[in-house]
Design an enzyme around this catalytic site. Sequence first.
Site, PDB file in Angstrom:
ATOM      1  N   HIS A 200      -8.101  -5.494  11.523  1.00 47.75           N
ATOM      2  CA  HIS A 200      -8.327  -5.307  12.955  1.00 47.75           C
ATOM      3  C   HIS A 200      -7.550  -4.068  13.391  1.00 47.75           C
ATOM      4  O   HIS A 200      -6.330  -4.005  13.229  1.00 47.75           O
ATOM      5  CB  HIS A 200      -7.868  -6.528  13.748  1.00 47.75           C
ATOM      6  N   CYS A 201      -8.262  -3.091  13.940  1.00 46.73           N
ATOM      7  CA  CYS A 201      -7.629  -1.823  14.312  1.00 46.73           C
ATOM      8  C   CYS A 201      -7.548  -1.704  15.831  1.00 46.73           C
ATOM      9  O   CYS A 201      -8.582  -1.511  16.493  1.00 46.73           O
ATOM     10  CB  CYS A 201      -8.432  -0.648  13.733  1.00 46.73           C
TER      11      CYS A 201
END
Length: 371
Positions: A200-201
Amino acid sequence: MTPGSGEGGPMKDCEYSQISTHSSSSPMESPHKKKTALKRKWKVFPGRNKFFCNGRIMMARQTGVFYLTLVLILVTSGLFFAFDCPYLSVQITPAIPAVGAILFLFVMGTLLRTSFSDPGVLPRATPDEAADLERQIGNIEEIANGSSSGGYRPPPRTKEVVINGQTVKLKYCFTCKIFRPPRASHCSLCDNCVERFDHHCPWVGNCVGKRNYRFFYMFILSLSFLTVFIFAFVITHVIHRSQQTGFLNALKDSPASVLEAVVCFFSVWSIVGLSGFHTYLISSNQTTNEDIKGSWSNKRGKENFNPYSHGNIFTNCCSALCGPLSPSLIDRRGFIQPDTPQPTAPSNGITMYGATQFQSNMGTEVRLTRW
């Protein structure tokens, strides 16, 4: 006596008239009621996501860092085009702003494509599918408990598949009520199972998975070139002015160049390092999640070799960047049909997630050895 004038005649006609009127008007009303009751699926999506443009744009709920990314890119590039490019195009070559504009447009395009798309979210099981799967698991656990001692603990909810000779466990997701396919994982921030989950960025405001990984990689790679490009020509601009008017006067004439140089200097190391790390992952056909957990060894002869690697760097890169883009599985812009019966999950033991069966083109042998 006329027909219907006897006892009960008017009553029967009245009843018949009421019944026929009601039945003839209901077909005219029901389509209107059904039409107004329809909703888009994204409005009742169970995960923690935000949708825009009638479901066409899908992002994570926490998007503050994404807006910071946009501001840094837009402000730094805007100052470069406004204060440095006019001087550089006249004194050196007009190709500098042209190349910078191409890089900037490519960076923005890949960033928005990564941030606004479905990363590969897996649909959750329908109530019927979840109930059928829980029934199967419950029966197996009851059999296991009945044939063992009182202190026996049932086995974990896992299945096993064999991929290119390597045994891979499929874990059961208690939130989505599915057995996750290989390389999928549940994102705690978005509350979704994502196919080929990488990470998850927060910088792009979305998960990075099977459907947007190539755009994420092209974004960080092009951003590395843009950052180095701006930093190099900002320094060139300052040095060129310093030779004419002196260093201090050059800084006074173009104060924006100082801000650009500082931003690029402190960000280029992390961006270039991240690009190099993901280049290594692509060349070995791994995900960030697998690399952090140490799931696979790079050596083929090891017991935990990577079954997804094609054994060739070029083939691995083509597989990750040039293969066909998988369609979205959640149909977020589709309509909810309240009268449509929910499909039931098959009870033949095949691994299912939502209404989609796991498929692979890498010679996958399914071996359901235990739960």
